[in-house]
Motif scaffolding. Structure first.
Motif, PDB file in Angstrom:
ATOM      1  N   THR A  89     -28.725  61.025  57.819  1.00 26.79           N
ATOM      2  CA  THR A  89     -28.543  62.274  58.568  1.00 26.79           C
ATOM      3  C   THR A  89     -29.344  63.363  57.866  1.00 26.79           C
ATOM      4  O   THR A  89     -29.303  63.466  56.629  1.00 26.79           O
ATOM      5  CB  THR A  89     -27.050  62.665  58.631  1.00 26.79           C
ATOM      6  OG1 THR A  89     -26.333  61.595  59.236  1.00 26.79           O
ATOM      7  CG2 THR A  89     -26.835  63.923  59.457  1.00 26.79           C
ATOM      8  N   PHE A  90     -30.069  64.136  58.667  1.00 23.59           N
ATOM      9  CA  PHE A  90     -30.887  65.223  58.144  1.00 23.59           C
ATOM     10  C   PHE A  90     -30.322  66.534  58.674  1.00 23.59           C
ATOM     11  O   PHE A  90     -30.097  66.656  59.881  1.00 23.59           O
ATOM     12  CB  PHE A  90     -32.342  65.073  58.603  1.00 23.59           C
ATOM     13  CG  PHE A  90     -32.986  63.766  58.176  1.00 23.59           C
ATOM     14  CD1 PHE A  90     -33.763  63.710  57.035  1.00 23.59           C
ATOM     15  CD2 PHE A  90     -32.782  62.603  58.916  1.00 23.59           C
ATOM     16  CE1 PHE A  90     -34.349  62.512  56.628  1.00 23.59           C
ATOM     17  CE2 PHE A  90     -33.357  61.404  58.518  1.00 23.59           C
ATOM     18  CZ  PHE A  90     -34.144  61.348  57.371  1.00 23.59           C
ATOM     19  N   TRP A  91     -30.090  67.515  57.795  1.00 21.74           N
ATOM     20  CA  TRP A  91     -29.649  68.853  58.217  1.00 21.74           C
ATOM     21  C   TRP A  91     -30.885  69.758  58.216  1.00 21.74           C
ATOM     22  O   TRP A  91     -31.607  69.835  57.199  1.00 21.74           O
ATOM     23  CB  TRP A  91     -28.610  69.407  57.250  1.00 21.74           C
ATOM     24  CG  TRP A  91     -27.215  68.906  57.498  1.00 21.74           C
ATOM     25  CD1 TRP A  91     -26.224  69.555  58.172  1.00 21.74           C
ATOM     26  CD2 TRP A  91     -26.642  67.663  57.050  1.00 21.74           C
ATOM     27  NE1 TRP A  91     -25.073  68.790  58.179  1.00 21.74           N
ATOM     28  CE2 TRP A  91     -25.303  67.630  57.510  1.00 21.74           C
ATOM     29  CE3 TRP A  91     -27.123  66.566  56.332  1.00 21.74           C
ATOM     30  CZ2 TRP A  91     -24.442  66.554  57.261  1.00 21.74           C
ATOM     31  CZ3 TRP A  91     -26.274  65.487  56.081  1.00 21.74           C
ATOM     32  CH2 TRP A  91     -24.961  65.497  56.553  1.00 21.74           C
ATOM     33  N   ILE A  92     -31.123  70.434  59.330  1.00 28.20           N
ATOM     34  CA  ILE A  92     -32.353  71.219  59.476  1.00 28.20           C
ATOM     35  C   ILE A  92     -31.995  72.628  59.968  1.00 28.20           C
ATOM     36  O   ILE A  92     -31.242  72.775  60.938  1.00 28.20           O
ATOM     37  CB  ILE A  92     -33.297  70.506  60.475  1.00 28.20           C
ATOM     38  CG1 ILE A  92     -33.670  69.135  59.879  1.00 28.20           C
ATOM     39  CG2 ILE A  92     -34.546  71.328  60.748  1.00 28.20           C
ATOM     40  CD1 ILE A  92     -34.407  68.223  60.790  1.00 28.20           C
ATOM     41  N   ASP A  93     -32.523  73.630  59.277  1.00 30.93           N
ATOM     42  CA  ASP A  93     -32.127  75.004  59.630  1.00 30.93           C
ATOM     43  C   ASP A  93     -32.970  75.569  60.776  1.00 30.93           C
ATOM     44  O   ASP A  93     -33.849  74.879  61.316  1.00 30.93           O
ATOM     45  CB  ASP A  93     -32.135  75.916  58.385  1.00 30.93           C
ATOM     46  CG  ASP A  93     -33.548  76.284  57.920  1.00 30.93           C
ATOM     47  OD1 ASP A  93     -34.529  75.889  58.587  1.00 30.93           O
ATOM     48  OD2 ASP A  93     -33.650  76.963  56.881  1.00 30.93           O
ATOM     49  N   SER A  94     -32.730  76.836  61.133  1.00 30.66           N
ATOM     50  CA  SER A  94     -33.386  77.410  62.312  1.00 30.66           C
ATOM     51  C   SER A  94     -34.893  77.614  62.101  1.00 30.66           C
ATOM     52  O   SER A  94     -35.627  77.811  63.060  1.00 30.66           O
ATOM     53  CB  SER A  94     -32.710  78.735  62.680  1.00 30.66           C
ATOM     54  OG  SER A  94     -32.658  79.543  61.525  1.00 30.66           O
ATOM     55  N   ASP A  95     -35.341  77.555  60.831  1.00 32.41           N
ATOM     56  CA  ASP A  95     -36.794  77.609  60.582  1.00 32.41           C
ATOM     57  C   ASP A  95     -37.399  76.212  60.512  1.00 32.41           C
ATOM     58  O   ASP A  95     -38.513  76.038  59.995  1.00 32.41           O
ATOM     59  CB  ASP A  95     -37.080  78.318  59.244  1.00 32.41           C
ATOM     60  CG  ASP A  95     -36.637  79.769  59.269  1.00 32.41           C
ATOM     61  OD1 ASP A  95     -36.680  80.369  60.362  1.00 32.41           O
ATOM     62  OD2 ASP A  95     -36.218  80.279  58.209  1.00 32.41           O
ATOM     63  N   SER A  96     -36.643  75.235  60.958  1.00 35.42           N
ATOM     64  CA  SER A  96     -37.067  73.818  60.933  1.00 35.42           C
ATOM     65  C   SER A  96     -37.208  73.258  59.518  1.00 35.42           C
ATOM     66  O   SER A  96     -37.883  72.253  59.314  1.00 35.42           O
ATOM     67  CB  SER A  96     -38.392  73.610  61.701  1.00 35.42           C
ATOM     68  OG  SER A  96     -38.197  73.898  63.046  1.00 35.42           O
ATOM     69  N   ARG A  97     -36.582  73.921  58.546  1.00 32.96           N
ATOM     70  CA  ARG A  97     -36.641  73.400  57.184  1.00 32.96           C
ATOM     71  C   ARG A  97     -35.505  72.418  56.935  1.00 32.96           C
ATOM     72  O   ARG A  97     -34.357  72.690  57.310  1.00 32.96           O
ATOM     73  CB  ARG A  97     -36.529  74.535  56.160  1.00 32.96           C
ATOM     74  CG  ARG A  97     -37.772  75.349  56.076  1.00 32.96           C
ATOM     75  CD  ARG A  97     -37.890  76.115  54.773  1.00 32.96           C
ATOM     76  NE  ARG A  97     -39.162  76.819  54.767  1.00 32.96           N
ATOM     77  CZ  ARG A  97     -40.310  76.275  54.355  1.00 32.96           C
ATOM     78  NH1 ARG A  97     -40.348  75.051  53.893  1.00 32.96           N
ATOM     79  NH2 ARG A  97     -41.419  76.978  54.398  1.00 32.96           N
ATOM     80  N   LEU A  98     -35.850  71.329  56.278  1.00 28.75           N
ATOM     81  CA  LEU A  98     -34.835  70.346  55.919  1.00 28.75           C
ATOM     82  C   LEU A  98     -33.963  70.919  54.793  1.00 28.75           C
ATOM     83  O   LEU A  98     -34.495  71.328  53.757  1.00 28.75           O
ATOM     84  CB  LEU A  98     -35.528  69.061  55.456  1.00 28.75           C
ATOM     85  CG  LEU A  98     -34.623  67.861  55.189  1.00 28.75           C
ATOM     86  CD1 LEU A  98     -35.375  66.584  55.479  1.00 28.75           C
ATOM     87  CD2 LEU A  98     -34.100  67.841  53.780  1.00 28.75           C
ATOM     88  N   LYS A  99     -32.670  71.001  55.001  1.00 27.45           N
ATOM     89  CA  LYS A  99     -31.783  71.597  53.987  1.00 27.45           C
ATOM     90  C   LYS A  99     -30.926  70.550  53.268  1.00 27.45           C
ATOM     91  O   LYS A  99     -30.579  70.730  52.103  1.00 27.45           O
ATOM     92  CB  LYS A  99     -30.829  72.618  54.641  1.00 27.45           C
ATOM     93  CG  LYS A  99     -31.519  73.770  55.330  1.00 27.45           C
ATOM     94  CD  LYS A  99     -32.334  74.606  54.386  1.00 27.45           C
ATOM     95  CE  LYS A  99     -31.491  75.590  53.618  1.00 27.45           C
ATOM     96  NZ  LYS A  99     -32.336  76.568  52.896  1.00 27.45           N
ATOM     97  N   GLY A 100     -30.555  69.499  54.006  1.00 30.73           N
ATOM     98  CA  GLY A 100     -29.690  68.494  53.379  1.00 30.73           C
ATOM     99  C   GLY A 100     -30.032  67.122  53.929  1.00 30.73           C
ATOM    100  O   GLY A 100     -30.529  66.998  55.061  1.00 30.73           O
ATOM    101  N   VAL A 101     -29.767  66.090  53.129  1.00 26.97           N
ATOM    102  CA  VAL A 101     -30.073  64.739  53.592  1.00 26.97           C
ATOM    103  C   VAL A 101     -29.040  63.756  53.052  1.00 26.97           C
ATOM    104  O   VAL A 101     -28.653  63.818  51.887  1.00 26.97           O
ATOM    105  CB  VAL A 101     -31.532  64.343  53.235  1.00 26.97           C
ATOM    106  CG1 VAL A 101     -31.817  64.476  51.752  1.00 26.97           C
ATOM    107  CG2 VAL A 101     -31.873  62.939  53.729  1.00 26.97           C
TER     108      VAL A 101
END
Ligand SMILES: Cc1cc2nc3c(=O)[nH]c(=O)nc-3n(C[C@H](O)[C@H](O)[C@H](O)COP(=O)(O)OP(=O)(O)OC[C@H]3O[C@@H](n4cnc5c(N)ncnc54)[C@H](O)[C@@H]3O)c2cc1C
Ligand SMILES: NC(=O)c1ccc[n+]([C@@H]2O[C@H](COP(=O)([O-])OP(=O)(O)OC[C@H]3O[C@@H](n4cnc5c(N)ncnc54)[C@H](O)[C@@H]3O)[C@@H](O)[C@H]2O)c1
Ligand SMILES: O=C1O[C@H]([C@@H](O)CO)C(O)=C1O
Length: 488
Positions: free
Chosen positions: A425-437
């Motif tokens: 699972t990949f967590w991606i913020d509103s700037d399309s940056r990967l934040k968590g994996v």
């Protein structure tokens, strides 16, 4: 009874902080730099009240802190650990993993998992502390603290005057109130070896187990109960397990695995009371909706609270709880530090104050704090959050699971894989940056990639990631996003 009543046998005696005149700040002397030593004659070792360095709490962080003192040649005759437990520091994660294997499946026991084996380091037994001249006071918790006189009092009445003090008192298990049966025989909490021994003895006689709480303890203990072939029910208030980290979809995959192992779930439920049977032990859990789940053994895993007392005066963070420290683990009082679960520290990469109740931080905060104390470095702690679990590891289990998570679980999620055998699972913020994996059942190379991803926070082509055909494919897309040069 104390497993080992080790006293340091410091041949050269120790340097009293008071005589050195280094009030509070401890020895800010680089390793190898000659020091003026004003040593008190102490042929028998630590025989008066002054201690140069005192660590309160003999848990996971204390073990790693002791190692760093030894690495700097600053332990011998100088370091004292005051412990509530009967054993030298050990890797606490083992208590809900290998420790709970059934008797015929080679359960882990001390001295097998003393720190620092959990990170591939040396196994620091009671002998190791003696050999390194470290005084360990066992089963003698600190009960009072006076910051003005730099004094601690232990439960046996010892008065210790410290030069520098490291608070590593960790957390304690949250409990169900006694008035609803929280203290009945057969009701277990799990924080230390004594708790785990008591639980193992109950599991040996148990038939019906109720696990209260769907977090880390709940998931690990319920999986262990399957290894003992026990009728197991998990009860928790939320919609799915591991609500603080898992997405509903991810949780579903794990819940299905538990169900295949005959575990039952009661979701969205709160406990009204635990009832007592004719034998004086717990006999059932009564839920708020009036339903009853029978149980001869109950394990409560409803979270943990930082152990702040008797150090309240050192400064508690009002929002997060925990003893507040700066990026070098210094509290508001010079010469007093806090590490591990109890410390609320600046999480530099996300610019917020936080407390982390996981072993990787316990280990790293201990090392960072002691290095800063003993050398002149002022490099701020820059932690990348890392959580993991491993369950169904015992021999004969139909499926072992092991997962790791790095970073921050914020933003939208993209899930890849079917859990058979892997899922990410990949967590991606509103700037399309990967934040968590998050990754289940990765290879060592795949797991090794995760911290790089979470640290560099690459911009991700979400459409491309969603179209990944496998976990391997998805990890490759994420890896190449770092190389594309859009990382932090
Ligand atoms: C059962 C269990 C399983 C876990 N599994 C994992 C895992 O798989 N992965 C993971 O990342 N994390 C895991 N954790 C969390 C991890 O163990 C903790 O984050 C870590 O132990 C924190 O280290 P610490 O030294 O801050 O606290 P602790 O290890 O809890 O040590 C604190 C010590 O201080 C002692 N103490 C408290 N008050 C006093 C006092 N007044 N005087 C003297 N001593 C005192 C306590 O008795 C204890 O020995 C687990 C925790 C538990 C309870
Ligand atoms: N693999 C790991 O990292 C690991 C493993 C075991 C324990 N631990 C640590 O041990 C500590 C305790 O773990 P935990 O699982 O108890 O905490 P947790 O916060 O992970 O989970 C607590 C769970 O208890 C439930 N809950 C909360 N209040 C409740 C109530 N009143 N009644 C019923 N259920 C309630 C919720 O389902 C919640 O998810 C934590 O610090 C945790 O990080 C970590
Ligand atoms: O970090 C850990 O340390 C122990 C164990 O590996 C010690 O041998 C354990 O089970 C962990 O998850």
């Amino acid at each position: 009874m104390a497993a080992a009543a080790a006293a340091g046998t410091a041949s050269q005696g120790y340097c009293s902080w008071a005589l050195r005149g280094q009030r509070g700040l401890g020895a800010r002397v680089a390793p190898g730099v000659p020091r003026r030593r004003f040593c008190v004659s102490a042929a028998a070792g630590f025989d008066n009240e002054n201690r140069e360095y005192v660590i309160v709490g003999g848990g996971n962080a204390a073990g790693y802190a002791a190692r760093t003192f030894v690495e700097h040649g600053m332990a011998d005759g100088r370091l004292c650990i005051v412990s509530k437990e009967a054993y030298p520091p050990y890797e606490r994660p083992a208590l809900t993993k290998g420790y709970l294997f059934p008797p015929d499946k080679k359960p882990a026991r001390l001295p097998g998992f003393h720190t620092c084996v959990g990170s591939g380091g040396q196994r620091q037994t009671a002998e190791w502390y003696k050999e390194n001249g470290i005084e360990v006071l066992y089963e003698d918790p600190v009960v009072a603290f006076d910051g003005k006189t730099h004094t601690l009092k232990t439960s046996s009445g010892k008065i210790l005057k410290y030069g520098s003090l490291i608070i590593s008192t960790g957390c304690e298990a949250s409990r169900l109130p006694a008035k609803i049966g929280g203290n009945l025989p057969g009701v277990h909490y799990i924080r230390d070896v004594a708790d785990a021994d008591s639980l193992v003895s109950s599991l040996g006689k148990a038939k019906k187990v109720v696990v209260i709480g769907g977090g880390y303890i709940g998931m690990e203990v319920a999986a262990a109960a399957c290894g003992w072939n026990l009728d197991t029910t998990i009860i928790f208030p939320e919609d799915h397990i591991m609500p603080r980290l898992f997405t509903p979809s991810l949780a579903k995959k794990y819940e299905e695995l538990y169900q295949q192992n005959s575990v039952k779930f009661v979701k969205g439920a709160l406990i009204d009371k635990l009832e007592v049977g004719s034998d004086g032990r717990v006999s059932s859990a009564v839920l708020k909706d009036g339903s009853v789940v029978e149980a001869d053994t109950v394990i409560v895993g409803i979270g943990a609270r930082p152990v702040i007392g008797p150090f309240e005066a050192v400064g508690v963070n009002t929002k997060v709880g925990g003893i507040e420290v700066d990026s070098l683990f210094r509290t508001s009082i010079p010469g007093i530090f806090a590490i591990g679960d109890v410390a609320t520290f600046p999480l530099k990469m996300y610019d917020r104050m936080t407390r982390v109740e996981h072993v990787d931080h316990a280990r790293k905060s201990a090392h960072h704090c002691v290095e800063a104390l003993l050398t002149s470095h002022t490099k701020p702690y820059d932690y990348l959050p890392y959580f993991y679990s491993r369950v169904f590891e015992y021999e004969g289990s139909s499926r072992k699971v092991w997962w790791q998570f790095y970073g921050d679980n914020v933003g939208e999620t993209i899930e890849v894989g079917s859990f058979d055998p892997k899922i990410a699972t990949f967590w991606i913020d509103s700037d399309s940056r990967l934040k968590g994996v998050f990754l289940e059942s990765g290879s060592s190379e795949e797991f090794a990639l995760l911290p790089h991803l979470a640290k560099s926070q690459p911009v991700i082509d979400k459409a491309k990631l969603k179209s990944a055909t496998s976990v391997e494919d998805a990890l490759e897309i994420a890896r190449s996003s770092i190389q594309a040069g859009s990382s932090i």
